[in-house]
Design a protein around this motif. Structure first.
Motif, PDB file in Angstrom:
ATOM      1  N   GLY A  43     -69.480 -43.213  69.822  1.00 49.82           N
ATOM      2  CA  GLY A  43     -71.042 -42.857  69.714  1.00 49.82           C
ATOM      3  C   GLY A  43     -71.598 -41.474  69.366  1.00 49.82           C
ATOM      4  N   ALA A  44     -70.488 -40.537  69.162  1.00 48.68           N
ATOM      5  CA  ALA A  44     -70.527 -39.333  68.538  1.00 48.68           C
ATOM      6  C   ALA A  44     -69.909 -38.756  67.244  1.00 48.68           C
ATOM      7  N   PRO A  45     -70.452 -39.012  66.041  1.00 43.24           N
ATOM      8  CA  PRO A  45     -70.007 -38.774  64.814  1.00 43.24           C
ATOM      9  C   PRO A  45     -69.424 -37.113  64.951  1.00 43.24           C
ATOM     10  N   ARG A  46     -68.253 -37.123  64.330  1.00 38.97           N
ATOM     11  CA  ARG A  46     -67.752 -35.556  64.359  1.00 38.97           C
ATOM     12  C   ARG A  46     -66.751 -35.542  63.088  1.00 38.97           C
ATOM     13  N   ALA A  47     -67.448 -35.628  61.810  1.00 36.01           N
ATOM     14  CA  ALA A  47     -66.920 -35.869  60.670  1.00 36.01           C
ATOM     15  C   ALA A  47     -66.524 -34.536  60.167  1.00 36.01           C
ATOM     16  N   GLY A  48     -67.101 -33.283  60.527  1.00 37.36           N
ATOM     17  CA  GLY A  48     -66.491 -31.875  60.489  1.00 37.36           C
ATOM     18  C   GLY A  48     -65.234 -31.683  61.142  1.00 37.36           C
ATOM     19  N   VAL A  49     -65.308 -31.953  62.364  1.00 35.09           N
ATOM     20  CA  VAL A  49     -64.080 -31.698  62.996  1.00 35.09           C
ATOM     21  C   VAL A  49     -62.727 -32.349  62.463  1.00 35.09           C
ATOM     22  N   PHE A  50     -63.127 -33.647  61.864  1.00 39.10           N
ATOM     23  CA  PHE A  50     -62.196 -34.555  61.412  1.00 39.10           C
ATOM     24  C   PHE A  50     -61.608 -33.754  60.074  1.00 39.10           C
ATOM     25  N   GLY A  51     -62.705 -33.370  59.463  1.00 35.55           N
ATOM     26  CA  GLY A  51     -62.296 -32.800  58.270  1.00 35.55           C
ATOM     27  C   GLY A  51     -61.776 -31.483  58.382  1.00 35.55           C
ATOM     28  N   GLY A  52     -61.839 -30.568  59.183  1.00 34.00           N
ATOM     29  CA  GLY A  52     -61.335 -29.464  59.868  1.00 34.00           C
ATOM     30  C   GLY A  52     -59.638 -29.664  60.202  1.00 34.00           C
ATOM     31  N   MET A  53     -59.434 -30.611  61.001  1.00 32.95           N
ATOM     32  CA  MET A  53     -58.203 -30.924  61.381  1.00 32.95           C
ATOM     33  C   MET A  53     -57.349 -31.544  60.066  1.00 32.95           C
ATOM     34  N   TRP A  54     -58.011 -32.300  59.090  1.00 38.40           N
ATOM     35  CA  TRP A  54     -57.305 -33.034  58.003  1.00 38.40           C
ATOM     36  C   TRP A  54     -56.797 -31.534  57.057  1.00 38.40           C
ATOM     37  N   THR A  55     -57.894 -30.749  56.671  1.00 38.71           N
ATOM     38  CA  THR A  55     -57.582 -29.453  56.057  1.00 38.71           C
ATOM     39  C   THR A  55     -56.453 -28.786  56.494  1.00 38.71           C
ATOM     40  N   ALA A  56     -56.649 -28.503  57.908  1.00 39.82           N
ATOM     41  CA  ALA A  56     -55.467 -27.930  58.416  1.00 39.82           C
ATOM     42  C   ALA A  56     -54.205 -28.374  58.341  1.00 39.82           C
ATOM     43  N   GLY A  57     -54.109 -29.829  58.427  1.00 41.73           N
ATOM     44  CA  GLY A  57     -52.913 -30.389  58.386  1.00 41.73           C
ATOM     45  C   GLY A  57     -52.356 -30.319  56.858  1.00 41.73           C
ATOM     46  N   GLU A  58     -53.200 -30.819  55.856  1.00 41.44           N
ATOM     47  CA  GLU A  58     -52.821 -30.629  54.597  1.00 41.44           C
ATOM     48  C   GLU A  58     -52.286 -29.096  54.242  1.00 41.44           C
ATOM     49  N   THR A  59     -53.177 -28.242  54.704  1.00 38.91           N
ATOM     50  CA  THR A  59     -52.547 -26.883  54.442  1.00 38.91           C
ATOM     51  C   THR A  59     -51.348 -26.466  54.941  1.00 38.91           C
ATOM     52  N   THR A  60     -51.121 -27.040  56.233  1.00 39.09           N
ATOM     53  CA  THR A  60     -49.836 -26.764  56.726  1.00 39.09           C
ATOM     54  C   THR A  60     -48.616 -27.291  55.979  1.00 39.09           C
TER      55      THR A  60
END
Length: 484
Positions: A388-405
């Protein structure tokens, strides 16, 4: 066991395209549209002209710039490049939380994206502006600091950019259409920067060439990013929304990883594949010079890789509509693994045949980029329905961190291979003869090791459980032309 998906009420599908007059959700923001306009798809995809350029050019030339122009040792070059990536991993979840807060307070993610797009070309130019005659130690520090600032600017754009697809459409196939179009532009960007960058680098002496390359590339990158900011949805600001503390970005990000099995599976797959492709990208320049013995081969390698990627982006879209994104992603990964493994033969017999293997890898690479990025918005919306709580930015941050890693570890792994196999660094204007062990190490880093990493990533992908029925409700029935 598959993650259970709770019952959901029928989705309300907007009848008008996203933009002025489109329906608004309970939060006051404009609700996502099932059918995306051609203009929205095109403008979003053009953003990959910027993201593809920044991901490609430093990965292709930065380590080589440090070792073969500035005289920095391979291990020190790895540290200089990896420092920026480590910093990215630390700040991307924070930027994700900040982007979500900014969305509530201003009604859009656009402001953060614009700041990143404007600042990036400045710091990108500084990265390649090391004066001639500077000692390797100073040169390494210069590049590390400038690249950290450039990477920070990139994250300010990239994190909210990754979050946008979940907010632009709520339809399974429309997201694939959006992301496969983006990957087609991404492929063009890789070709443009991968082939054009070395050409610009050849202008004047080595120092001048890199500076010209960085100036032209930085302006093109900024232009693509600024165009993409225009698709960021606008809604009603909520100025009283509380700010997300720095620690909250990490807490929310790791909470998302803990509660979402599809996110863990998808991110694990993508990180390993980013490591594989990052290693291949960083090794390409070395392969051209020391394995194929032709600096021009670098341009031909990129044409062989990206030409098929451009052609196959719409094909993967069509395949995924029939077989599903996850099965199509498995197929693309297997094809890439086989193509990369065949490049290992270059250890014994390098030659023009390598272009064919690279072309097959390029066709598969289009699917390996588009499909997971099209699956990410599904993961985000699935999580939002459950919590019930959209967190698209948080998911995007973790995704970008993973891709960068993954990309950082790919470049770092190459420097480890170079160091272990005895690669000899040099400065501009001086030539050396590399030992056979170093040449063999370069060939392995371009084929055998990436193939093994991609094969390993399939273990994570096998745990991805979301399917079309988990995303689209029975009431969503777009006409064929809307999802083509």
């Amino acid at each position: 066991m598959p993650e259970s998906v709770p019952e959901r009420t029928p989705a309300t599908v907007p009848t008008r395209p996203h933009g002025a007059g489109a329906p608004r959700g309970a939060s006051g923001r404009v609700g996502p549209s099932s059918r995306l306009s051609t203009s929205t798809v095109a403008r979003y995809a053009i953003g990959s002209l910027g993201t593809g350029g920044f991901a490609t050019l430093p990965g292709l030339v930065l380590v080589f710039y440090l070792t073969d122009t500035l005289g920095v040792a391979a291990w020190a070059a790895g540290i200089a490049v990896s420092a920026a990536k480590v910093w990215d991993v630390l700040i991307d979840p924070v930027i994700g939380g900040f982007s979500d807060t900014n969305l509530h307070r201003t009604g859009s993610r656009r402001r953060v994206m614009i700041v990143g797009a404007v600042a990036l070309p400045v710091f990108f130019l500084l990265t390649f502006a090391v004066p001639a005659g500077v000692s390797p130690v100073v040169a390494g520090l210069w590049v590390a600091i400038a690249f950290i600032l450039a990477s920070t600017s990139f994250s300010l754009f990239q994190v909210p950019y990754i979050a946008l697809p979940a907010e632009l459409s709520d339809h399974y196939d429309q997201r694939t259409r959006l992301l496969t179009t983006r990957v087609a532009v991404l492929s063009v960007a890789i070709l443009l920067f991968g082939a054009g960058g070395p050409i610009l680098r050849g202008i004047g002496n080595a120092y001048t060439g890199y500076l010209v390359m960085a100036l032209v590339a930085g302006l093109v990158i900024a232009a693509g990013m600024l165009i993409a900011t225009t698709v960021a949805p606008k809604g009603v600001p909520q100025p009283d929304a509380p700010a997300v503390p720095v620690s909250e970005g990490y807490r929310e990000g790791f909470a998302a990883l803990r509660r979402s099995a599809p996110f863990r599976a998808l991110l694990g797959t993508f990180v390993l594949q980013a490591l594989a492709t990052g290693m291949m990208l960083a090794a390409a320049n070395y392969v051209a010079v020391w394995v194929m013995h032709s600096s021009d081969a670098l341009t031909f390698l990129f044409v062989a890789l990206i030409g098929p990627a451009i052609l196959f982006s719409p094909i993967w879209n069509a395949i995924s509509r029939r077989a599903g994104k996850e099965r199509s992603y498995v197929a693309a990964s297997i094809v890439f693994t086989l193509a990369a493994a065949s490049l290992s033969l270059a250890i014994w017999s390098p030659g023009a045949w390598m272009y064919l293997s690279v072309a097959v890898a390029g066709a598969a690479y289009a699917g390996m980029q588009a499909l997971p990025m099209a699956m990410l918005p599904d993961v985000i919306s699935h999580d939002a329905r459950r919590t019930g709580a959209p967190r698209a930015g948080v998911f995007g941050g973790m995704w970008t961190a993973g891709e960068t890693t993954g990309m950082a570890l790919g470049a770092a792994a190459l420097t480890v291979v170079l160091t272990v196999t005895g690669y000899i660094q040099t400065t501009a204007g001086h030539s050396v003869e590399q030992p056979a062990s170093a040449v063999n190490g370069i060939a392995a880093a371009f084929g055998l090791i990436p193939a093994a990493l991609t094969l390993l990533s399939l273990l994570f992908l096998s745990r991805y459980r979301l399917r079309r029925s988990d995303i689209d409700g029975p009431d969503i029935d777009l006409p064929e032309e809307a999802i083509a």
